[in-house]
Enzyme design. Sequence first.
Site, PDB file in Angstrom:
ATOM      1  N   ASP A 236       2.634   5.580  -7.005  1.00  0.00           N
ATOM      2  CA  ASP A 236       3.889   5.458  -6.267  1.00  0.00           C
ATOM      3  C   ASP A 236       5.112   5.303  -7.155  1.00  0.00           C
ATOM      4  O   ASP A 236       6.234   5.305  -6.659  1.00  0.00           O
ATOM      5  CB  ASP A 236       3.812   4.262  -5.306  1.00  0.00           C
ATOM      6  CG  ASP A 236       2.911   4.581  -4.142  1.00  0.00           C
ATOM      7  OD1 ASP A 236       2.930   5.735  -3.695  1.00  0.00           O
ATOM      8  OD2 ASP A 236       2.174   3.685  -3.694  1.00  0.00           O
TER       9      ASP A 236
ATOM     10  N   HIS B 237       0.874  -1.190   0.000  1.00  0.00           N
ATOM     11  CA  HIS B 237       0.000   0.000   0.000  1.00  0.00           C
ATOM     12  C   HIS B 237       0.908   1.236   0.000  1.00  0.00           C
ATOM     13  O   HIS B 237       1.613   1.473  -0.973  1.00  0.00           O
ATOM     14  CB  HIS B 237      -0.913  -0.093   1.232  1.00  0.00           C
ATOM     15  CG  HIS B 237      -2.072   0.852   1.249  1.00  0.00           C
ATOM     16  ND1 HIS B 237      -2.413   1.673   0.215  1.00  0.00           N
ATOM     17  CD2 HIS B 237      -3.003   1.098   2.223  1.00  0.00           C
ATOM     18  CE1 HIS B 237      -3.487   2.383   0.539  1.00  0.00           C
ATOM     19  NE2 HIS B 237      -3.864   2.052   1.765  1.00  0.00           N
TER      20      HIS B 237
ATOM     21  N   HIS C 187      -2.433  -2.218  -9.981  1.00  0.00           N
ATOM     22  CA  HIS C 187      -3.367  -1.662  -9.006  1.00  0.00           C
ATOM     23  C   HIS C 187      -4.604  -2.552  -8.989  1.00  0.00           C
ATOM     24  O   HIS C 187      -5.003  -3.058 -10.032  1.00  0.00           O
ATOM     25  CB  HIS C 187      -3.750  -0.226  -9.397  1.00  0.00           C
ATOM     26  CG  HIS C 187      -4.299   0.560  -8.265  1.00  0.00           C
ATOM     27  ND1 HIS C 187      -5.623   0.494  -7.887  1.00  0.00           N
ATOM     28  CD2 HIS C 187      -3.700   1.406  -7.391  1.00  0.00           C
ATOM     29  CE1 HIS C 187      -5.807   1.279  -6.839  1.00  0.00           C
ATOM     30  NE2 HIS C 187      -4.657   1.830  -6.517  1.00  0.00           N
TER      31      HIS C 187
HETATM   32  N1  CMC Z   1       4.792  -6.763 -10.859  1.00  0.00           N
HETATM   33  C1  CMC Z   1       4.668  -7.964 -11.483  1.00  0.00           C
HETATM   34  N2  CMC Z   1       3.542  -8.648 -11.621  1.00  0.00           N
HETATM   35  C2  CMC Z   1       2.449  -8.103 -11.071  1.00  0.00           C
HETATM   36  C3  CMC Z   1       2.474  -6.861 -10.407  1.00  0.00           C
HETATM   37  C4  CMC Z   1       3.698  -6.191 -10.310  1.00  0.00           C
HETATM   38  N3  CMC Z   1       3.789  -5.018  -9.707  1.00  0.00           N
HETATM   39  N4  CMC Z   1       1.238  -6.565  -9.973  1.00  0.00           N
HETATM   40  C5  CMC Z   1       0.458  -7.589 -10.347  1.00  0.00           C
HETATM   41  N5  CMC Z   1       1.179  -8.513 -11.025  1.00  0.00           N
HETATM   42  C6  CMC Z   1       0.703  -9.742 -11.643  1.00  0.00           C
HETATM   43  C7  CMC Z   1       0.443 -10.817 -10.607  1.00  0.00           C
HETATM   44  O1  CMC Z   1       1.584 -11.613 -10.410  1.00  0.00           O
HETATM   45  C8  CMC Z   1      -0.709 -11.560 -11.243  1.00  0.00           C
HETATM   46  O2  CMC Z   1      -0.173 -12.368 -12.257  1.00  0.00           O
HETATM   47  P1  CMC Z   1      -0.813 -13.841 -12.548  1.00  0.00           P
HETATM   48  O3  CMC Z   1      -2.200 -13.555 -13.044  1.00  0.00           O
HETATM   49  O4  CMC Z   1       0.088 -14.456 -13.558  1.00  0.00           O
HETATM   50  O5  CMC Z   1      -0.795 -14.561 -11.230  1.00  0.00           O
HETATM   51  C9  CMC Z   1      -1.519 -10.475 -11.926  1.00  0.00           C
HETATM   52  O6  CMC Z   1      -0.579  -9.431 -12.223  1.00  0.00           O
HETATM   53  C10 CMC Z   1      -2.638  -9.923 -11.060  1.00  0.00           C
HETATM   54  O7  CMC Z   1      -2.058  -9.435  -9.857  1.00  0.00           O
HETATM   55  P2  CMC Z   1      -2.700  -9.508  -8.426  1.00  0.00           P
HETATM   56  O8  CMC Z   1      -1.606  -9.653  -7.417  1.00  0.00           O
HETATM   57  O9  CMC Z   1      -3.815 -10.533  -8.436  1.00  0.00           O
HETATM   58  O10 CMC Z   1      -3.367  -8.076  -8.339  1.00  0.00           O
HETATM   59  P3  CMC Z   1      -3.898  -7.397  -7.030  1.00  0.00           P
HETATM   60  O11 CMC Z   1      -5.029  -6.547  -7.450  1.00  0.00           O
HETATM   61  O12 CMC Z   1      -4.131  -8.384  -5.955  1.00  0.00           O
HETATM   62  O13 CMC Z   1      -2.638  -6.518  -6.585  1.00  0.00           O
HETATM   63  C11 CMC Z   1      -1.204  -4.715  -6.153  1.00  0.00           C
HETATM   64  C12 CMC Z   1      -2.575  -5.141  -6.670  1.00  0.00           C
HETATM   65  C13 CMC Z   1      -1.129  -3.173  -6.134  1.00  0.00           C
HETATM   66  C14 CMC Z   1      -1.012  -5.207  -4.694  1.00  0.00           C
HETATM   67  C15 CMC Z   1      -0.110  -5.318  -7.067  1.00  0.00           C
HETATM   68  O14 CMC Z   1      -0.286  -4.869  -8.397  1.00  0.00           O
HETATM   69  C16 CMC Z   1       1.292  -5.012  -6.564  1.00  0.00           C
HETATM   70  O15 CMC Z   1       1.811  -5.714  -5.715  1.00  0.00           O
HETATM   71  N6  CMC Z   1       1.932  -3.919  -7.113  1.00  0.00           N
HETATM   72  C17 CMC Z   1       3.209  -3.515  -6.619  1.00  0.00           C
HETATM   73  C18 CMC Z   1       3.066  -2.760  -5.319  1.00  0.00           C
HETATM   74  C19 CMC Z   1       2.554  -1.371  -5.540  1.00  0.00           C
HETATM   75  O16 CMC Z   1       2.988  -0.657  -6.410  1.00  0.00           O
HETATM   76  N7  CMC Z   1       1.592  -0.964  -4.688  1.00  0.00           N
HETATM   77  C20 CMC Z   1       1.037   0.370  -4.697  1.00  0.00           C
HETATM   78  C21 CMC Z   1      -0.379   0.398  -5.114  1.00  0.00           C
HETATM   79  S1  CMC Z   1      -0.902   2.053  -5.534  1.00  0.00           S
HETATM   80  C22 CMC Z   1      -0.972   2.882  -4.042  1.00  0.00           C
HETATM   81  C23 CMC Z   1      -2.223   2.663  -3.360  1.00  0.00           C
HETATM   82  O17 CMC Z   1      -3.286   3.108  -3.859  1.00  0.00           O
HETATM   83  O18 CMC Z   1      -2.162   2.045  -2.261  1.00  0.00           O
END
Ligand code: CMC
Length: 446
Positions: A380, A285, A324
């Site tokens: 971010d 986050h 996201h």
């Molecule tokens: N790098 C590589 N792969 C990713 C990333 C990433 N940053 N984000 C998602 N994926 C992949 C993930 O591995 C999955 O692949 P597969 O379908 O093959 O398993 C697919 O994309 C869907 O991802 P998810 O984890 O199911 O998506 P989510 O909605 O649960 O996660 C997230 C959202 C923000 C936690 C994630 O994208 C992430 O960890 N990003 C990096 C951390 C980050 O930048 N966070 C700040 C968010 S913005 C600030 C805020 O509003 O809080």
Amino acid sequence: MSTEPETASTPVAEANGTAGDTLSITDSRTGASYEIPIRDGAVRSLDLRQIKVDDDDFGLLAYDPAFMNTASCRSAVTYLDGDLGVLEYRGYPIEQLAEHSSYLEVAFLLVHGELPRTDELDAWVYDIKMHTFVHENLKSFIQGFRHDAHPMGMLLGAVGALSTFYPDANQIHDPDNRAIQTIRLIAKMPTLAAFSYRHNMGQPYVYPDNDLEYAGNLLGMLYKMTELKYQPDPRIAKALDVLFILHADHEQNCSTTAVRAIGSSQVDPYSAVAGGIAALYGPSHGGANEEVVRMLMRIGSNENIPDFIDGVKAGRERLMGFGHRVYKNYDPRARIIKKACDDVFEVTGINPLLAIATELEKIALGDDYFVSRRLYPNVDFYSGLIYQALGLPMAMFPVMFAIGRTSGWIAQWLEMVQDPEQKIARPRQIYTGERGRDYVPISQRD
Ligand code: CMC
């Protein structure tokens, strides 16, 4: 002055269902049919409870471990369309607010529901300036932390401690009481944030200078040394103010959900917002901006980017600052921050990590792994570069996020407290453990 939000009057999209629309369900276990009302594109989970196998059955539950498809409230604060990359506070596009407004005006908008008239804005800004100081004992409280304590941990502790300085803040059903706590929270957050930073630096805490505007005052409390009067660079102060606007609210994200859930127990707003800070602390986050800079430093130079991307695709790494839960398009805030980067770097000199970030973004946006998963830069990806250019250590990045997000947390808390439909947050579970076992004395256990 009241800080109550206007009563919500968001028009309901006709396409999302008109009165009388229903979802027809047939339960294959019993053959029974049900008509579940649809309102605002949603069915009420409680309406599923009537679906039972027999009279002893508890009724059908909706299972949604991370609230992936569950609306937990009705809200008129922030509108977000993740597919189109749209973000609006109280109906005003983030792009227009970032260009024309100020953080305190946006805070008023979020809290009250309308943009202020001149006299209202003047009174609001005056009230906030009059509450920037914290009780002297809070200083000793921060002094009690280890010299290397994470400033987000210190902020979380200090904001929680504010509830003990204002014990009447638990009168949450009194509108005047809510109004003063709202002002105090927005006013004191920069002071506590700056004290945490100075504590890490081993430098004396700097008191607020209420001649300065909100962001400039924070810069003074962070960086003032021996000069009699700190003069913030207006370009830096403006860029920081824009960052606060961009971070002010983001509807039902993890930390806001924490604030609402904790607040639903009717605790005071300081305790609820401390919970929001705790949620924001995590690397998925608000901690992501810190992780982005660490990642860019680790990559080190443009020629290492392809190896890094291979590692991400192989699942060994995450491209921090990308992806996201809601945005499946370019995060509109990331676009605005890129422009703020230019303004800040004009004063501070270019952050050398910018070249790596720009190249990384270009490569990722052209790579099928990221394109097919609709992973774009989020807020971010660039904000950490600005904070770093300001000379802030990485541990301070989520603290800066928390300062801006405070107005959103409190606006959402105010809305929740006054929503007659809200009760204490208490999800159900699907129990997967053992049942009805007899206690075995320790001497008889294998
Ligand atoms: N790098 C590589 N792969 C990713 C990333 C990433 N940053 N984000 C998602 N994926 C992949 C993930 O591995 C999955 O692949 P597969 O379908 O093959 O398993 C697919 O994309 C869907 O991802 P998810 O984890 O199911 O998506 P989510 O909605 O649960 O996660 C997230 C959202 C923000 C936690 C994630 O994208 C992430 O960890 N990003 C990096 C951390 C980050 O930048 N966070 C700040 C968010 S913005 C600030 C805020 O509003 O809080």
